[in-house]
Design a protein around this motif. Structure first.
Motif, PDB file in Angstrom:
ATOM      1  N   VAL A  62       0.512  -1.657   0.118  1.00 49.69           N
ATOM      2  CA  VAL A  62      -0.082  -0.110   0.196  1.00 49.69           C
ATOM      3  C   VAL A  62       0.847   1.008  -0.347  1.00 49.69           C
ATOM      4  CG1 VAL A  62       0.027  -0.014   2.449  1.00 49.69           C
ATOM      5  CG2 VAL A  62      -2.412   1.202   1.371  1.00 49.69           C
ATOM      6  N   ARG A  63       0.370   2.447  -0.537  1.00 49.00           N
ATOM      7  CA  ARG A  63       1.161   3.326  -0.807  1.00 49.00           C
ATOM      8  C   ARG A  63       0.008   4.974  -0.016  1.00 49.00           C
ATOM      9  NH1 ARG A  63       4.688   0.218  -0.787  1.00 49.00           N
ATOM     10  NH2 ARG A  63       6.104   0.702  -2.131  1.00 49.00           N
ATOM     11  N   TRP A  64       0.167   5.883   0.312  1.00 52.29           N
ATOM     12  CA  TRP A  64      -0.733   7.070  -0.083  1.00 52.29           C
ATOM     13  C   TRP A  64      -0.239   7.957  -0.837  1.00 52.29           C
ATOM     14  CZ3 TRP A  64      -1.405  10.122   5.894  1.00 52.29           C
ATOM     15  CH2 TRP A  64      -1.988  10.562   5.447  1.00 52.29           C
ATOM     16  N   ARG A  65      -0.907   7.825  -1.861  1.00 49.42           N
ATOM     17  CA  ARG A  65      -0.920   9.615  -2.798  1.00 49.42           C
ATOM     18  C   ARG A  65      -1.039  10.588  -2.513  1.00 49.42           C
ATOM     19  NH1 ARG A  65       2.445   8.988  -7.586  1.00 49.42           N
ATOM     20  NH2 ARG A  65       1.651   7.264  -7.869  1.00 49.42           N
ATOM     21  N   GLN A  66      -0.605  11.556  -1.687  1.00 52.80           N
ATOM     22  CA  GLN A  66      -0.844  12.950  -1.569  1.00 52.80           C
ATOM     23  C   GLN A  66      -1.809  13.598  -2.585  1.00 52.80           C
ATOM     24  OE1 GLN A  66      -0.378  12.365   1.741  1.00 52.80           O
ATOM     25  NE2 GLN A  66       0.017  14.423   1.570  1.00 52.80           N
ATOM     26  N   PRO A  67      -2.727  14.837  -2.288  1.00 56.93           N
ATOM     27  CA  PRO A  67      -3.103  15.854  -3.305  1.00 56.93           C
ATOM     28  C   PRO A  67      -1.993  15.829  -4.081  1.00 56.93           C
ATOM     29  CG  PRO A  67      -4.692  15.766  -1.227  1.00 56.93           C
ATOM     30  CD  PRO A  67      -3.222  14.880  -0.737  1.00 56.93           C
ATOM     31  N   ASP A  68      -1.379  16.046  -3.838  1.00 57.96           N
ATOM     32  CA  ASP A  68       0.154  17.420  -4.099  1.00 57.96           C
ATOM     33  C   ASP A  68       0.934  15.958  -5.256  1.00 57.96           C
ATOM     34  OD1 ASP A  68       1.797  16.040  -2.707  1.00 57.96           O
ATOM     35  OD2 ASP A  68       2.299  17.933  -2.319  1.00 57.96           O
ATOM     36  N   GLY A  69       0.475  14.790  -5.532  1.00 57.38           N
ATOM     37  CA  GLY A  69       1.253  13.308  -5.971  1.00 57.38           C
ATOM     38  C   GLY A  69       2.252  12.928  -5.291  1.00 57.38           C
ATOM     39  N   THR A  70       3.015  13.900  -4.486  1.00 58.00           N
ATOM     40  CA  THR A  70       3.697  12.448  -2.885  1.00 58.00           C
ATOM     41  C   THR A  70       3.113  11.208  -3.102  1.00 58.00           C
ATOM     42  OG1 THR A  70       3.556  14.880  -2.145  1.00 58.00           O
ATOM     43  CG2 THR A  70       6.008  13.696  -1.621  1.00 58.00           C
ATOM     44  N   LEU A  71       3.833  10.434  -2.398  1.00 61.52           N
ATOM     45  CA  LEU A  71       3.827   9.044  -2.275  1.00 61.52           C
ATOM     46  C   LEU A  71       4.360   8.969  -0.318  1.00 61.52           C
ATOM     47  CD1 LEU A  71       2.561   7.127  -3.886  1.00 61.52           C
ATOM     48  CD2 LEU A  71       5.010   6.284  -5.026  1.00 61.52           C
ATOM     49  N   ILE A  72       3.829   8.804  -0.171  1.00 63.72           N
ATOM     50  CA  ILE A  72       3.936   8.105   1.417  1.00 63.72           C
ATOM     51  C   ILE A  72       3.854   6.641   1.662  1.00 63.72           C
ATOM     52  CG2 ILE A  72       3.518   8.705   3.876  1.00 63.72           C
ATOM     53  CD1 ILE A  72       2.049  11.114   3.473  1.00 63.72           C
ATOM     54  N   MET A  73       5.269   6.300   1.871  1.00 68.07           N
ATOM     55  CA  MET A  73       5.617   5.080   1.883  1.00 68.07           C
ATOM     56  C   MET A  73       4.709   3.937   3.492  1.00 68.07           C
ATOM     57  SD  MET A  73       6.670   4.409  -0.614  1.00 68.07           S
ATOM     58  CE  MET A  73       7.630   3.134  -0.380  1.00 68.07           C
ATOM     59  N   PRO A  74       4.974   2.873   3.319  1.00 68.62           N
ATOM     60  CA  PRO A  74       3.930   2.567   4.603  1.00 68.62           C
ATOM     61  C   PRO A  74       4.325   2.428   5.888  1.00 68.62           C
ATOM     62  CG  PRO A  74       4.587   0.344   3.185  1.00 68.62           C
ATOM     63  CD  PRO A  74       4.833   1.936   1.700  1.00 68.62           C
ATOM     64  N   GLY A  75       5.458   3.089   5.613  1.00 66.95           N
ATOM     65  CA  GLY A  75       6.575   2.688   7.062  1.00 66.95           C
ATOM     66  C   GLY A  75       6.158   3.923   7.756  1.00 66.95           C
ATOM     67  N   GLN A  76       6.084   5.215   7.115  1.00 67.81           N
ATOM     68  CA  GLN A  76       5.415   5.773   7.244  1.00 67.81           C
ATOM     69  C   GLN A  76       3.258   6.249   7.914  1.00 67.81           C
ATOM     70  OE1 GLN A  76       7.405   8.349   4.342  1.00 67.81           O
ATOM     71  NE2 GLN A  76       6.428  10.216   6.411  1.00 67.81           N
ATOM     72  N   PHE A  77       3.143   5.176   8.168  1.00 70.03           N
ATOM     73  CA  PHE A  77       1.450   5.338   8.413  1.00 70.03           C
ATOM     74  C   PHE A  77       0.474   4.361   8.744  1.00 70.03           C
ATOM     75  CE2 PHE A  77       1.369   4.529   3.879  1.00 70.03           C
ATOM     76  CZ  PHE A  77       0.018   3.880   3.583  1.00 70.03           C
TER      77      PHE A  77
END
Ligand code: C2E
Ligand code: MG
Ligand code: MG
Ligand code: MG
Length: 289
Positions: A62-77
């Motif tokens: 899983v990845r979290w795509r921010q509205p501005d396009g940045t990808l947040i990796m699962p380790g962070q959330f």
């Protein structure tokens, strides 16, 4: 204990800890919105058989795509989602989305789709029913699905966990132990449920050197034990041909890692499947240069 330590840090107000606490608060507040707004996406990392290098499956990450396009990796959330209970709706979204993608992939190729589960999800009654619901919603055979849990889940002796694993087993869904060798589980726990596969943690793969038996002692022990318990082995984090060669020599069954394919957004993975698991032409050209 880690969770308690995390909480205790709020009592101290150094700038660093203060920043970490506010990152955490930001994530908590926004993750709920992310779920509602469809900001999560699954990437797929290919898995190959070691004999013949055939594409045999994929792990959904899983990845979290921010509205501005940045990808947040699962380790962070994911750890924050686990602490706040958001992992339940998040984990259910992952299951549904992975099944939806699996239905499409299976039209092109026979693949095993692996999904990561948090301990929190397994301890909650009703997981097997949720899985059954998603499988039938998308018309996927249970044999196309593998669920990954870490060793700590094996040690949970609660009736809920035992019941859930036996239901999943009966349905025909496979079970893999993720990051194997890094936890504190006793090997005796491997006999409590029928485990289909051990995923050898990347830390035992990264040091593999041809002609150096010390470097392969742990991986070799895991492979030998798995074989005698009739379980499959998959090596994680294979980055070099040298590591790949060592794993073939040891009789490991499968592997995944940057050498053969990084996690990819769905469309890219679908194209990869259609090329039979080979890198794209431009990538080959780059490698030749
Ligand atoms: P994992 O399940 O052990 O996944 C393997 C991680 O190793 C992935 O990181 C993957 O991108 C990375 N990796 C793969 N091949 C290589 C390689 O050759 N070299 C190196 N250095 N790394 C490699 P990612 O995607 O950041 O995921 C981290 C962890 O987050 C996962 O570890 C898993 O525990 C968790 N996670 C990811 N997706 C989910 C999910 O949907 N649900 C839950 N509960 N946890 C998830
Ligand atoms: Mg995993
Ligand atoms: Mg892993
Ligand atoms: Mg890992």
């Amino acid at each position: 204990a880690a969770k308690e330590a995390g909480r205790a840090t709020y009592r101290f107000f150094t700038p660093e800890l203060n920043r970490r606490a506010s990152d955490r608060m930001w994530t908590e507040n926004n993750l709920r919105r992310a779920l509602a707004n469809n900001e999560l996406e699954l990437h797929f990392q290919p898995q190959f058989s070691l004999d013949g290098r055939r594409l045999v499956g994929a792990e959904a990450l899983v990845r979290w795509r921010q509205p501005d396009g940045t990808l947040i990796m699962p380790g962070q959330f994911i750890p924050i989602a686990e602490d706040t209970g958001l992992i339940l709706p998040l984990g259910d979204w992952v299951l549904g989305e992975a099944c939806r993608r699996a239905a499409d992939l299976l039209r092109h190729r026979d693949l095993l789709i692996a999904i990561n589960l948090s301990a929190v999800q397994v301890r909650r009654p009703g997981l097997a029913e949720r899985v059954a619901g998603w499988l039938s919603a998308y018309g996927i055979p249970p044999s196309a699905l593998e669920l990954e849990v870490t060793e700590s889940v094996l040690m949970d002796e609660s009736d809920v966990v035992t019941e859930t694993f036996s239901q999943l087993r009966e349905m025909g869904v496979s079970l893999a132990i993720d990051d194997f060798g890094t936890g504190y589980s006793s090997l005796a726990y491997l006999k409590r449920f029928r485990v289909d596969k051990l995923k050898i943690d990347r830390s035992f793969v990264s040091g593999l050197r041809a002609g150096n038996p010390d470097s392969s002692a742990i991986a070799e022990a895991i492979i030998g034990m798995a074989r005698s318990l009739r379980m499959q082995t998959l090596a994680e984090g294979v980055e070099t041909e040298e590591q790949y060669g060592c794993l073939v020599a040891m009789g490991c069954d499968q592997c995944q890692g940057y050498l053969l394919g990084r996690p990819m957004p769905y469309d890219e993975f679908l194209a990869f499947v259609r090329r039979d698991g080979r890198p794209a032409e431009n990538r080959v050209a780059e490698a030749v240069e």
